[in-house]
Design an enzyme around this catalytic site. Structure first.
Site, PDB file in Angstrom:
ATOM      1  N   HIS A 193      -7.065   6.370  -1.333  1.00 33.39           N
ATOM      2  CA  HIS A 193      -6.482   5.681  -1.482  1.00 33.39           C
ATOM      3  C   HIS A 193      -5.988   4.741  -2.625  1.00 33.39           C
ATOM      4  O   HIS A 193      -5.093   5.144  -3.814  1.00 33.39           O
ATOM      5  CB  HIS A 193      -6.371   3.839  -0.286  1.00 33.39           C
ATOM      6  CG  HIS A 193      -5.153   3.100  -0.263  1.00 33.39           C
ATOM      7  ND1 HIS A 193      -4.196   2.427   0.300  1.00 33.39           N
ATOM      8  CD2 HIS A 193      -4.931   1.675  -1.713  1.00 33.39           C
ATOM      9  CE1 HIS A 193      -3.538   1.560  -0.085  1.00 33.39           C
ATOM     10  NE2 HIS A 193      -3.889   1.410  -1.337  1.00 33.39           N
ATOM     11  N   GLU A 194      -7.424   4.349  -3.001  1.00 36.35           N
ATOM     12  CA  GLU A 194      -7.626   4.056  -4.004  1.00 36.35           C
ATOM     13  C   GLU A 194      -7.856   4.593  -5.979  1.00 36.35           C
ATOM     14  O   GLU A 194      -7.247   4.359  -6.012  1.00 36.35           O
ATOM     15  CB  GLU A 194      -9.028   2.838  -4.488  1.00 36.35           C
ATOM     16  CG  GLU A 194      -9.569   2.163  -3.734  1.00 36.35           C
ATOM     17  CD  GLU A 194      -7.618   0.191  -3.731  1.00 36.35           C
ATOM     18  OE1 GLU A 194      -7.786   1.126  -5.107  1.00 36.35           O
ATOM     19  OE2 GLU A 194      -8.349   0.528  -2.896  1.00 36.35           O
ATOM     20  N   HIS A 205      -3.855   5.676  -6.778  1.00 29.16           N
ATOM     21  CA  HIS A 205      -3.290   5.047  -7.603  1.00 29.16           C
ATOM     22  C   HIS A 205      -3.519   5.145  -8.602  1.00 29.16           C
ATOM     23  O   HIS A 205      -2.724   4.832  -9.506  1.00 29.16           O
ATOM     24  CB  HIS A 205      -3.442   3.236  -7.647  1.00 29.16           C
ATOM     25  CG  HIS A 205      -3.346   2.493  -4.996  1.00 29.16           C
ATOM     26  ND1 HIS A 205      -2.221   1.706  -6.104  1.00 29.16           N
ATOM     27  CD2 HIS A 205      -4.156   1.679  -5.090  1.00 29.16           C
ATOM     28  CE1 HIS A 205      -1.638   1.604  -4.705  1.00 29.16           C
ATOM     29  NE2 HIS A 205      -2.738   1.389  -3.711  1.00 29.16           N
ATOM     30  N   TYR A 255       4.831  -2.034  -9.386  1.00 32.75           N
ATOM     31  CA  TYR A 255       3.990  -2.798  -8.471  1.00 32.75           C
ATOM     32  C   TYR A 255       4.556  -3.963  -7.585  1.00 32.75           C
ATOM     33  O   TYR A 255       4.129  -4.966  -7.499  1.00 32.75           O
ATOM     34  CB  TYR A 255       2.356  -2.519  -8.689  1.00 32.75           C
ATOM     35  CG  TYR A 255       1.248  -2.966  -7.790  1.00 32.75           C
ATOM     36  CD1 TYR A 255       1.133  -2.109  -6.374  1.00 32.75           C
ATOM     37  CD2 TYR A 255       0.608  -4.253  -7.269  1.00 32.75           C
ATOM     38  CE1 TYR A 255       0.448  -2.365  -5.396  1.00 32.75           C
ATOM     39  CE2 TYR A 255      -0.171  -3.953  -6.247  1.00 32.75           C
ATOM     40  CZ  TYR A 255      -0.288  -2.893  -5.401  1.00 32.75           C
ATOM     41  OH  TYR A 255      -0.711  -3.794  -4.236  1.00 32.75           O
ATOM     42  N   GLU A 310       2.191   1.878  -2.841  1.00 37.01           N
ATOM     43  CA  GLU A 310       1.339   1.383  -1.053  1.00 37.01           C
ATOM     44  C   GLU A 310       1.325   2.610  -0.691  1.00 37.01           C
ATOM     45  O   GLU A 310       0.178   3.171  -0.439  1.00 37.01           O
ATOM     46  CB  GLU A 310       1.956   0.190  -0.539  1.00 37.01           C
ATOM     47  CG  GLU A 310       0.741  -0.970  -1.655  1.00 37.01           C
ATOM     48  CD  GLU A 310      -1.175  -0.940  -1.943  1.00 37.01           C
ATOM     49  OE1 GLU A 310      -1.634  -0.166  -0.872  1.00 37.01           O
ATOM     50  OE2 GLU A 310      -1.482  -1.179  -2.411  1.00 37.01           O
ATOM     51  N   ASP A 361       1.856 -11.461  -2.102  1.00 40.23           N
ATOM     52  CA  ASP A 361       1.646  -9.546  -2.708  1.00 40.23           C
ATOM     53  C   ASP A 361       2.600  -8.788  -2.616  1.00 40.23           C
ATOM     54  O   ASP A 361       3.118  -7.545  -2.383  1.00 40.23           O
ATOM     55  CB  ASP A 361       1.164  -9.130  -0.551  1.00 40.23           C
ATOM     56  CG  ASP A 361       1.162  -7.457  -0.696  1.00 40.23           C
ATOM     57  OD1 ASP A 361       0.306  -7.751  -2.362  1.00 40.23           O
ATOM     58  OD2 ASP A 361       1.072  -7.487   0.257  1.00 40.23           O
ATOM     59  N   HIS A 413       2.506  -4.416   0.803  1.00 33.64           N
ATOM     60  CA  HIS A 413       1.275  -4.020   1.817  1.00 33.64           C
ATOM     61  C   HIS A 413       1.993  -4.122   2.819  1.00 33.64           C
ATOM     62  O   HIS A 413       1.200  -3.706   4.008  1.00 33.64           O
ATOM     63  CB  HIS A 413      -0.068  -4.463   1.723  1.00 33.64           C
ATOM     64  CG  HIS A 413      -0.509  -4.145   0.475  1.00 33.64           C
ATOM     65  ND1 HIS A 413      -0.914  -5.305  -0.579  1.00 33.64           N
ATOM     66  CD2 HIS A 413      -1.764  -3.401   0.555  1.00 33.64           C
ATOM     67  CE1 HIS A 413      -1.607  -5.035  -1.669  1.00 33.64           C
ATOM     68  NE2 HIS A 413      -1.784  -3.455  -0.840  1.00 33.64           N
TER      69      HIS A 413
END
Lengths: 98, 364
Positions: free
Chosen positions: B172-173, B176, B187, B196, B269, B274
């Protein structure tokens, strides 16, 4: 202090954490007061936090009775004094959530 | 070949590497693919050697003869200064520190997925070194991408375990970074939720690819294993059933919507990135399961092509992204696949404009 963002959104963690210094045990109160002074909190200018994916943003508002100041921070927090302030607030909020 | 164990992250293979290599060289296309993936994701295998040895196999295309990951794991020693001290470089033996070795192996598995499935050579498709920092902060409950590297906390041990424990979180990271290199999705709001979602989609695909799971067998969870036993929940998110991953007295209830009917308008957020990511997440799940087989073979290829589609703007809405997936499905697999994609988006409440076409794909 309000914490926003992170790898996941947890509805239960969204509400702001409020710490009443007067009710804190002496050690925690002194740690927090030292952290506020060391970070030179009231002289820091607030700036919008640039969102980085999954990084958290912190909005810290402190009222010492004579003045009130708000600071927005975004992870990673490079300044150790500001990180220590966040850690000190977190430590207080573990038992003193308002 | 010696088989050293990386503590807590070893993918032990039943077949010895020598046999896997023979299968990779002489087996059927499907056998070769499986053997290649196993070799490359095995914690003990130097991906450099696995991939370079198989360059000559017909149908095994790599971006270049030197394609190999360049991983560096740093240790922040519980401070927040990045990147910290180097504790494991590419090719080094396992350190016996679980976080370090999980990050190293997870980056390797993610690199292998992008290389073998999408012929992408690292984050920037130009061999960018993969940098990660572990042991970040004190009892730090998060992981993030700071624009140049990945950062993983140890968790507090009370609610969260270490953030390197889930391969899909590591992928996931890293994704990005891929998104930042390609579509540069802003974002915030819907483009942020797409950002995301792409990290969740490819995070899940990396895990499915490593496990050789079909779409039907996959768990479609993100962050399984992150919660301690204290938390009422199985993971951070579910692509299969958004809104069902956790329901805990302290963390609250997973509030991800699966369809546009539940779209959340909020300033928190970055506009609920998310939360609303559940909608495109679920569209991907529906498309992948409708195609059947391995999710990375069709749905994953289509999503990846959409991510690289030069017509996709940084401020793209769900509808704009859906249109790109539809157009890429038509280009890559034809009208039937395009219908599958359109139906998946329709099911989550996003209408795809008919007849979307691709003029020319980015960098292809």
């Amino acid at each position: 202090m309000r914490v926003d963002g992170g790898l996941a959104a947890f509805p239960g963690l969204r509400k702001p954490v409020t710490v009443d210094v007067a009710t804190l045990p002496v050690a925690r109160r002194e740690r927090l007061q030292r952290a506020v002074a060391a970070a030179d909190f009231f002289a820091r200018s607030a700036r919008p936090a640039r969102p980085a994916p999954d990084a958290r943003a912190y909005t810290i508002e402190i009222d010492d009775g004579t003045r009130s100041h708000t600071l927005a921070l975004a992870e990673p927090i490079a300044d150790p004094a500001l990180q220590a302030l966040v850690d000190a607030i977190r430590a207080c909020s573990a038992t003193d959530v308002g | 070949m010696p088989h050293a164990h990386a503590r807590g992250a070893c993918r032990c293979t039943i077949l010895p590497p020598a046999l896997l290599r023979r299968i990779a060289l002489r087996g059927t296309a499907r056998q070769r693919e499986a053997a290649l993936a196993t070799l490359a994701t095995d914690a003990t295998m130097r991906i450099t050697r696995a991939t370079s040895a198989l360059l000559a196999v017909p149908g095994t295309t790599l971006p270049s003869a030197t394609a190999a990951p360049r991983r560096t794991i740093h240790d922040a020693a519980h401070a927040t200064t990045l990147p910290g001290k180097v504790v494991r470089n590419e090719g080094d033996l396992p350190t016996r520190d679980a976080e370090t070795d999980e990050a190293y192996d997870g980056l390797g598995a993610t690199y292998a997925y992008y290389l073998q499935v999408h012929q992408r050579h690292s984050i920037d498709d130009a061999g960018m070194p993969l940098e990660a920092t572990v042991h970040y902060g004190k009892q730090y409950d998060n992981a993030f991408w700071n624009g140049t590297q990945m950062v993983f906390g140890d968790g507090d041990g009370d609610l969260f375990n270490r953030f390197t424990v889930s391969l899909d979180v590591i992928a996931h990271e890293l994704t990005h970074g891929v998104t930042e290199d390609e579509a540069r999705l802003v974002y915030v709001g819907q483009s942020g939720a797409l950002n995301e979602s792409l990290s969740d989609v490819f995070g899940s695909l990396v895990k499915q690819y490593a496990r050789k799971q079909t779409a039907a067998k996959a768990d479609w969870l993100i962050g399984e294993g992150l919660f301690t036993a204290k938390v009422h929940g199985v993971a951070l998110r579910s692509l299969k059933a958004p809104g069902t991953a956790f329901d805990d007295p302290l963390l609250g209830k997973d509030d991800q919507p699966a369809t546009m009917d539940g779209y959340v308008r909020t300033s928190a957020d970055n506009g609920g990135v998310h939360t609303n990511s559940g909608i495109p997440n679920h569209a991907f799940y529906l498309a992948a399961t409708a195609f059947g087989g391995h999710a990375w073979e069709k749905a994953g290829v289509i999503w990846y092509a959409a991510l690289r589609d030069k017509a996709l703007k940084p401020t793209a809405t769900f509808a704009a992204f859906a249109e790109r997936t539809s157009a890429q499905a038509d280009r890559l697999f034809g009208a039937t696949a395009q219908q599958v994609i359109a139906e998946a988006w329709r099911a989550v409440g996003v209408t795809v404009a008919g007849g979307a076409r691709v003029a020319r794909s980015r960098r292809t």
